[in-house]
Design a protein around this motif. Structure first.
Motif, PDB file in Angstrom:
ATOM      1  N   ARG A   1      -1.421   7.251   9.591  1.00 46.25           N
ATOM      2  CA  ARG A   1      -2.709   6.813  10.127  1.00 46.25           C
ATOM      3  C   ARG A   1      -3.130   5.513   9.460  1.00 46.25           C
ATOM      4  N   HIS A   2      -3.853   4.689  10.207  1.00 47.19           N
ATOM      5  CA  HIS A   2      -4.399   3.448   9.659  1.00 47.19           C
ATOM      6  C   HIS A   2      -5.714   3.780   8.957  1.00 47.19           C
ATOM      7  N   PHE A   3      -5.672   3.917   7.632  1.00 51.00           N
ATOM      8  CA  PHE A   3      -6.859   4.303   6.864  1.00 51.00           C
ATOM      9  C   PHE A   3      -7.707   3.076   6.528  1.00 51.00           C
ATOM     10  N   SER A   4      -8.100   2.351   7.547  1.00 52.74           N
ATOM     11  CA  SER A   4      -8.732   1.040   7.345  1.00 52.74           C
ATOM     12  C   SER A   4     -10.021   1.117   6.546  1.00 52.74           C
ATOM     13  N   SER A   5     -10.861   2.113   6.812  1.00 54.21           N
ATOM     14  CA  SER A   5     -12.167   2.169   6.143  1.00 54.21           C
ATOM     15  C   SER A   5     -12.052   2.601   4.687  1.00 54.21           C
ATOM     16  N   LEU A   6     -10.940   3.240   4.330  1.00 54.79           N
ATOM     17  CA  LEU A   6     -10.777   3.719   2.963  1.00 54.79           C
ATOM     18  C   LEU A   6     -10.131   2.687   2.040  1.00 54.79           C
ATOM     19  N   VAL A   7      -9.363   1.778   2.614  1.00 54.05           N
ATOM     20  CA  VAL A   7      -8.601   0.837   1.787  1.00 54.05           C
ATOM     21  C   VAL A   7      -9.494   0.004   0.870  1.00 54.05           C
ATOM     22  N   PRO A   8     -10.583  -0.609   1.349  1.00 61.75           N
ATOM     23  CA  PRO A   8     -11.433  -1.383   0.430  1.00 61.75           C
ATOM     24  C   PRO A   8     -12.014  -0.524  -0.689  1.00 61.75           C
ATOM     25  N   LEU A   9     -12.382   0.719  -0.380  1.00 62.39           N
ATOM     26  CA  LEU A   9     -12.922   1.612  -1.409  1.00 62.39           C
ATOM     27  C   LEU A   9     -11.858   1.922  -2.461  1.00 62.39           C
ATOM     28  N   ALA A  10     -10.629   2.164  -2.008  1.00 65.70           N
ATOM     29  CA  ALA A  10      -9.542   2.478  -2.934  1.00 65.70           C
ATOM     30  C   ALA A  10      -9.225   1.287  -3.833  1.00 65.70           C
ATOM     31  N   GLN A  11      -9.221   0.091  -3.255  1.00 65.65           N
ATOM     32  CA  GLN A  11      -8.931  -1.100  -4.054  1.00 65.65           C
ATOM     33  C   GLN A  11     -10.024  -1.348  -5.086  1.00 65.65           C
ATOM     34  N   GLN A  12     -11.269  -1.133  -4.685  1.00 60.58           N
ATOM     35  CA  GLN A  12     -12.377  -1.336  -5.618  1.00 60.58           C
ATOM     36  C   GLN A  12     -12.335  -0.304  -6.742  1.00 60.58           C
ATOM     37  N   ALA A  13     -11.982   0.935  -6.392  1.00 61.50           N
ATOM     38  CA  ALA A  13     -11.918   2.003  -7.397  1.00 61.50           C
ATOM     39  C   ALA A  13     -10.608   1.991  -8.170  1.00 61.50           C
ATOM     40  N   ARG A  14      -9.631   1.185  -7.701  1.00 62.48           N
ATOM     41  CA  ARG A  14      -8.310   1.099  -8.303  1.00 62.48           C
ATOM     42  C   ARG A  14      -7.663   2.477  -8.407  1.00 62.48           C
TER      43      ARG A  14
ATOM     44  N   THR B 156       0.830  -1.207   0.000  1.00 62.08           N
ATOM     45  CA  THR B 156       0.000   0.000   0.000  1.00 62.08           C
ATOM     46  C   THR B 156       0.863   1.255   0.000  1.00 62.08           C
ATOM     47  N   LEU B 157       1.910   1.257   0.812  1.00 59.76           N
ATOM     48  CA  LEU B 157       2.813   2.405   0.851  1.00 59.76           C
ATOM     49  C   LEU B 157       3.538   2.568  -0.483  1.00 59.76           C
ATOM     50  N   THR B 158       4.015   1.464  -1.045  1.00 55.60           N
ATOM     51  CA  THR B 158       4.713   1.522  -2.327  1.00 55.60           C
ATOM     52  C   THR B 158       3.825   2.129  -3.398  1.00 55.60           C
ATOM     53  N   LEU B 159       2.590   1.679  -3.462  1.00 63.51           N
ATOM     54  CA  LEU B 159       1.642   2.183  -4.458  1.00 63.51           C
ATOM     55  C   LEU B 159       1.415   3.683  -4.299  1.00 63.51           C
ATOM     56  N   HIS B 160       1.194   4.133  -3.066  1.00 65.25           N
ATOM     57  CA  HIS B 160       0.873   5.536  -2.849  1.00 65.25           C
ATOM     58  C   HIS B 160       2.091   6.445  -3.041  1.00 65.25           C
ATOM     59  N   ILE B 161       3.263   5.967  -2.639  1.00 63.76           N
ATOM     60  CA  ILE B 161       4.471   6.751  -2.876  1.00 63.76           C
ATOM     61  C   ILE B 161       4.724   6.871  -4.383  1.00 63.76           C
ATOM     62  N   ALA B 162       4.516   5.785  -5.118  1.00 61.71           N
ATOM     63  CA  ALA B 162       4.706   5.816  -6.574  1.00 61.71           C
ATOM     64  C   ALA B 162       3.762   6.814  -7.219  1.00 61.71           C
TER      65      ALA B 162
ATOM     66  N   LYS C  77     -16.750  11.135  -3.463  1.00 61.28           N
ATOM     67  CA  LYS C  77     -18.059  10.648  -3.018  1.00 61.28           C
ATOM     68  C   LYS C  77     -18.606   9.587  -3.961  1.00 61.28           C
ATOM     69  N   ALA C  78     -18.309   9.737  -5.252  1.00 57.40           N
ATOM     70  CA  ALA C  78     -18.784   8.751  -6.231  1.00 57.40           C
ATOM     71  C   ALA C  78     -18.182   7.371  -5.987  1.00 57.40           C
ATOM     72  N   ASP C  79     -17.066   7.309  -5.259  1.00 62.09           N
ATOM     73  CA  ASP C  79     -16.430   6.031  -4.936  1.00 62.09           C
ATOM     74  C   ASP C  79     -16.969   5.433  -3.641  1.00 62.09           C
ATOM     75  N   GLY C  80     -17.923   6.126  -3.014  1.00 62.41           N
ATOM     76  CA  GLY C  80     -18.512   5.617  -1.780  1.00 62.41           C
ATOM     77  C   GLY C  80     -18.041   6.313  -0.523  1.00 62.41           C
ATOM     78  N   VAL C  81     -17.238   7.362  -0.674  1.00 61.52           N
ATOM     79  CA  VAL C  81     -16.731   8.096   0.484  1.00 61.52           C
ATOM     80  C   VAL C  81     -17.847   8.962   1.061  1.00 61.52           C
ATOM     81  N   GLY C  82     -17.989   8.915   2.363  1.00 66.09           N
ATOM     82  CA  GLY C  82     -19.028   9.724   2.993  1.00 66.09           C
ATOM     83  C   GLY C  82     -18.684  10.039   4.431  1.00 66.09           C
ATOM     84  N   GLY C  83     -19.362  11.016   4.996  1.00 61.52           N
ATOM     85  CA  GLY C  83     -19.180  11.357   6.398  1.00 61.52           C
ATOM     86  C   GLY C  83     -17.757  11.773   6.722  1.00 61.52           C
TER      87      GLY C  83
END
Length: 332
Positions: free
Chosen positions: A276-289, A17-23, A297-303
């Motif tokens: 930070r442990h972005f646990s709730s965002l990781v599945p959304l990011a993987q699904q949205a690639r 996850t870190l490698t991907l985001h740093i890239a 918000k279109a990817d399911g992000v809310g609140g």
């Protein structure tokens, strides 16, 4: 061109996850980046491309689309590293995907490492330096500034061959017993491999084609702390105890420097970030690639997740600026 890998033989510390985001963030900052997926589990490739596109690449008859394909002739002793055909995944960002068959290269790397100092060591050197050659070819193909490797959570032969192609190493850690033990394993391994390879270059590469290849020192430039994910049965004080021990273990075991041990990760210049442990965002990011910091918000992000996305962008921007600064400071 500079090359970088995140290493820890303890899994679950966010290495891929870190490698991907740093890239991605390096690419957003104008650097031309190539990612090489040297993990046979292919997690980085799956996230960046999706399973369907990755499967299509695997099914093609082309022999230059994955790391495994490009080193196959070397593995068999039948030729050189193939020039890779990279897959573009974003502006300034390219990928050479992984493949499950790369796991078969592990045994060849281990066997030839044992023969690297023999009189007739041509094949051993070809195999041992194959990922270094591949990274150079990949960088040349797109005029890359940085090559990032993704590897599995181990200290095996494939990890060693990757390190021989890297200028810098970052160690992702979590505040727990197993990550600290990982640090204690990594330091001695890095030193032993570096010293052994120095001897090979000095004594067993004379008149060999690889003698002119620039050496890579795979120097540790820092560590990244993955903050704990609070659980009811794991008190925060327990994580704090392990986190407080990280600087001493890193300086003693990885850097072999006991002169001035920082009192905490916050005061340690080798702590690149406490993420930070972005646990709730990781599945959304993987699904949205897409990276965490690109979620909408279109990817399911809310609140409260909207604020978490903004925080992710801020943290990865700061981390990447620091990483690039340390990479640029390394001697060519």
């Amino acid at each position: 061109m500079k090359s970088l890998v995140l290493v820890n033989n303890k899994g679950g510390v966010g290495k891929t996850t870190l490698t991907l985001h740093i890239a991605h963030m390096m690419a957003r900052m104008g650097r031309r980046v190539v990612a090489l997926d040297c993990d046979p589990q292919c997690n980085l490739s799956t996230i960046l491309l999706g399973e369907d596109e990755l499967f299509d690449i695997w099914e093609q008859e082309a022999q230059d689309r994955t790391v495994s394909d490009c080193v196959e002739l070397v593995r068999r002793g039948e030729g050189k590293v193939r020039e890779p055909l990279l897959t573009r995944v974003d502006t300034n960002l390219w990928l050479l995907p992984g493949k499950l068959e790369l796991s078969g290269f592990e045994q060849t790397l281990a066997e030839e490492w044992a023969r690297k100092a023999e009189k007739n060591n041509e094949h051993a050197l070809d195999v041992t330096t194959s990922l270094d050659v591949l990274s150079n070819l990949a960088a040349q193909a797109v005029n890359a500034d940085v090559v990032l490797f993704d590897i599995g959570p181990n200290l095996g032969a494939l990890t060693r061959a990757t390190l021989l192609a890297c200028d810098a190493v970052i160690v992702p850690v979590a505040p727990d017993l197993f990550s600290l033990q990982g640090l204690r394993n990594i330091g001695p391994a890095l030193r032993a491999w570096r010293e052994e390879w120095h001897l090979v270059r000095e004594r067993h590469m004379e008149a060999r084609p690889r003698a002119d290849h620039p050496p890579h020192e795979f120097r540790p430039i820092g560590y990244i702390v993955q903050q704990h994910l609070a659980r009811a049965h794991r008190p925060v004080s327990g994580y704090a105890t392990w986190a407080a021990a990280i600087p001493a273990v890193f300086h003693q075991e990885v850097l072999q420097d006991e002169a001035e041990i920082p009192a905490s990760v916050d005061s340690d210049p080798f702590c690149l970030a406490s993420m930070r442990h972005f646990s709730s965002l990781v599945p959304l990011a993987q699904q949205a690639r897409k990276p965490l910091f690109d979620l909408k918000k279109a990817d399911g992000v809310g609140g409260g997740q909207v604020q978490a996305v903004a925080l992710a962008r801020k943290q990865f921007e700061k981390l990447t600026v620091d990483v690039l600064s340390r990479l640029d400071a390394l001697s060519p």
